[in-house]
Each structure stands twice: as structure tokens, then as C-alpha cells.
Design a protein around this motif. Sequence first.
Motif, mmCIF file in Angstrom:
data_model
loop_
_atom_site.group_PDB
_atom_site.id
_atom_site.type_symbol
_atom_site.label_atom_id
_atom_site.label_comp_id
_atom_site.label_asym_id
_atom_site.label_seq_id
_atom_site.Cartn_x
_atom_site.Cartn_y
_atom_site.Cartn_z
ATOM 1 N N ILE A 536 0.720 -0.991 0.051
ATOM 2 C CA ILE A 536 0.030 0.162 -0.174
ATOM 3 C C ILE A 536 0.706 1.262 0.058
ATOM 4 O O ILE A 536 0.579 2.160 -0.756
ATOM 5 N N ASP A 537 1.990 1.176 0.706
ATOM 6 C CA ASP A 537 2.874 2.334 0.811
ATOM 7 C C ASP A 537 3.500 2.698 -0.592
ATOM 8 O O ASP A 537 3.648 3.926 -0.850
ATOM 9 N N LEU A 538 3.852 1.749 -1.283
ATOM 10 C CA LEU A 538 4.505 1.692 -2.509
ATOM 11 C C LEU A 538 3.445 2.346 -3.564
ATOM 12 O O LEU A 538 3.975 3.381 -4.491
ATOM 13 N N THR A 539 2.182 1.925 -3.293
ATOM 14 C CA THR A 539 1.401 2.239 -4.280
ATOM 15 C C THR A 539 1.015 4.158 -3.957
ATOM 16 O O THR A 539 0.975 4.779 -4.773
ATOM 17 N N GLU A 540 0.994 4.405 -2.658
ATOM 18 C CA GLU A 540 0.458 5.682 -2.289
ATOM 19 C C GLU A 540 1.943 6.555 -2.804
ATOM 20 O O GLU A 540 1.719 7.666 -3.278
#
Length: 547
Positions: A536-540
Motif C-alpha cells: 500500500i505504501d509503494l502504491t501511495e
Amino acid sequence: MDGVTISLFLLLAVVVSGMLARLSPVAIPLPLVQIALGALIAIGTGSAVTLDPTLFFLLFLPPLLFLDGWRIPKEGLFHDRGTILELALGLVVFTVLGIGFFVHWLVPAIPLPVAFALAAILSPTDPIAVSAISARVPIPKRLMHILEGESLLNDASGLVCMRFAVAAAVSGTFSAGDAVLTFIYVALGGIAIGLAVTLAVTRFKDLVSRKLGEETGSQILISILIPFGAYLAAEHLHCSGILAAVAAGIAMSYEEARGKALAVTRVRRTAVWDTVQFTMNGIIFVLLGEQLPGIISGAAKVVSETGHLDPIWLVFYVIAINVALAVLRLVWVWVSLRFTLFRAARKGQVIQKPSWRLVAATSLAGVRGAITLAGILTLPLVVDDGSPFPARDLVIFLAAGVIIVSLIVASVGLPFLLKDLELPPEPSHQREEDEARIAAAEAAIKAIEATQHRMGEGRSDADLYSDVGARLMELYRQRIDGRSNTEDEGNQMRKLEEIERVLRLAAARAEREQIFKLVRARKIPEETARKIVRDIDLTEARLTAAT
């Protein structure tokens, strides 16, 4: 143990300085906060770190210069190469000569070679300090690219000039002919060594990775060691370690474009280097503040050498040198602009003349910072005959004072000059971006087709691969259609993409919060949560980087 404790306190001071700068109701540049915090530490402890000039130079300059060379936009560097070279080389020589003679005239107690050394180390500018100052009033992109390119090159040229001036002060002899030949050898040798080290290390690393696989931690550590290796190799061969570090960084950017590193390596390496840059720049300014009480005390003791009794004259000297630097830079920028307009007219080109405010902002943006401090602290303690280096404490004080005053003046003047400034139109790269995205999408479609056929060939569930492949290819075809439509339709597509980005950001943050709730309720293992949150962090991070 004392050294370890001091290092930890310096790191803590860098962290606290960031908090204080953000808490401030007015836009105080981060370097000024760090200098003040360092001074408070020195006053509170009653002592300061004893700096070994050679070790200080080795620890701080190679990685900072390497990163500058690695990350500077090469397109802007080449597009404005004429202006950048005029500022980075011509202005440096102009500054060394002008300020050198001015300082010697202003303070006769400072020998001419030492005055030239001071002028040389005052010639490099610091775009990081400018960025901190202009956090709330952004600098135009093209101007920032020019300042970054100037800083990249004038770091090297200024420090090399300082090297010759210091050698003349230490030995008492100077030959212009020998200096020119030595400069050519030192410069070309340093550049060649920097390029060779980066190419050799990266190619060997790629060979090992192909044989054994890529280990992210080792790749990051290698990138950190490259600038030190280039610097030490060049210095061992009596070439410019400064230019070697810069050349190594430029070569690294081209090696990076080969795309050999894993995606996770690039993501983590970027984060590590961001931390290294923030930490080293912060520590340098904290150290300046910590050294400041001792520098002031040492300069006050030698003020009698200047022919005066009152230490207030030191403040006058600092202000006078700042004014002289600003005037020389303004004159050079004005002449450079006139020369650029003349060349454009000769070629039949029409260039919109910048306003006086932009010219003044370019002049005022010549802030001195980390490189100036790092360089001035490397002045030797003694000369060849064993006597103390002349006026060492005084010139260190003058350099530190110029850094502080230039930061204060720019922090007040730049926001005023740049506010609501009408700028010449900058070229849009939207078409190039659209074409690149279309080419990437077409390559992705070809890769999906080939991969789905290979994975599904001879399998009973081959239709699953076809369905998934068709769904993905349709997504890429939509991207191609959106980018290749008319301008109005393209703008509509980009507006839809922005709406989608905002919605996906909201969804990603809600996902992450829900995962944390499940962890706190002990409904899922922490290891599983870390894996999901990382995705999720990489997507954000990707979505926020698109703004």
C-alpha cells in the motif's frame, strides 16, 4: 566513547532542527536553525568538536558532490550549458580575483594567497540552502536548474582554485604556468578517474548480480562507497578528488539509465541517499554553529592584526565582503545576460528579456553553504616552515560570517523578489511525456501477449491466462487512446486521471488504516500486516509522486 556520544548528539540536533523549522510561524531557513542549535550546544556544553580538516573533507564532500552529479537534471544542464558555464567557471575566476584583492586591501593582515584562498572557497554556491529559503515561494524550474548546474561545477572549480591558493600560501611560491598545467592534469585526471571508478564498479557489480543474484543491501552500500573510492583514488594520484566525485555521480546517472538494478533496490537506495543528504548537510551546519563560539573567540584574539582594537570591525568586514560578492555576482549576471541576448540576436532568435527582479533574484541566490564551510575548515594548521597558517582563525570567521549573512539576506530578499513574479514561459514537456507513456504501454501489450502465450501453452486452464491478459491489455489500450487523442480529449483524460488518483489515494489510506486496526486487534500476524502495508505504501508513494 566521547566521539560516539558527540555523533549521536549531532544527529539528534539535525532531527530537532527540522522540527523547530516546521514549528516556526515564519519561513526560517533550515540551515539557520541548525547553525543556531549548534551554537547553543557549544555554549551549553562549554566545548566544541575538534575537527581534523582532512578527515572532515573526506567524510562530507565526496558523497554530497557525487549525489549532486547523480541527480542534477541533465537536460537542463545541457540546455543552459552556456549560462551555467559562464556562472560556474567565469564567475568563479572573476570572484577569486575580485574578492581576493578586495579582502587583501580591506584587511592587509591577510596575505594575498590566503585572501585568494578565502575568495576561492566563497565562490561556490549552495542550491540546497536556496531551496530551504524558497520553500514557501518556489523558485522557477529553469532558474533552479541553472543554480543547480552552477553549484555542481563551481563546487569543483572553486575548491580546485582554493587548492592552488593554499599551496601558494603554504610553500610561499607560485608559478602561473605551472598552475595552468597542473590544473589541466588535476582536472582531466580527476574527471577520468571518477568516470573509470563508476564504470568499473557498476559493470563488475552487474556481472556478479547476473551470476549470483542481486542483494539490495549490498547494492546500496556499493553506491555509498563509490564516491569515496573515486575521491581517494584521485587524491592518491594527485588529481582532483572533488572533480572525481562529481564525474562519478554523473556517470552513475547514465549507468542507472541502463535499468540493471531491481525496482526494490532503486526504491530503497533513493530513500537511503535522501537520508544521507539530509543528515550530512544538517550535520555540517550544526557543526558550523558549534564551532562558531570558538571561531568568534579566535577571530577576536587576532583582531589586533587588522589594525583595530574593537572586534565590531569583524562584523563590518563580513558585511563588506557580502556586499562585494553580491555586486560582483550582479555585474556578472547582467553582463552574461547581455551576452546571451547578443548571441541570440546574431542567430536571429527572439528571447524575452527577463525582468530586473529575476536578474536580482539570480544574483541574490548566490548563497554560500555546506561546501564553503567544509572547504574553509580544511585550511592547514601550519605552513612548510612549521609556523602557524597566517590568519587562519580570521578567515574561517569571515567565511562563517558570509555563510550566515548570505542566508539571512536571501531568506528576506528572495521571497520578496519572487513573489507574483511574471516569468518567461517555460517549455512544456507534456507531449514528450505522452509519447513516452504510449511507447511504454505498447511495449507492455507486446510483453503481455508473449508472456500469456508462454504461460498458457499446453495447459488445460489456458483460457484463464487469456482472460487476464486481455483485461490487462485493454487497460493499456485505454491509456494509449487517452494519450493519443486530440488536445481537448487529452486534457479531459488527464483530468479523469487526476480524479482517479485522488480516489485511489483515499482508498489506499483507508486500506492501510484498516490493516492497522486488525493488527491492534491481533486478528492478523504482524508479518502479514507489514507485507500488505508495504504494498500500500509503494502504491501511495507512486500516486503522490505523480503530483
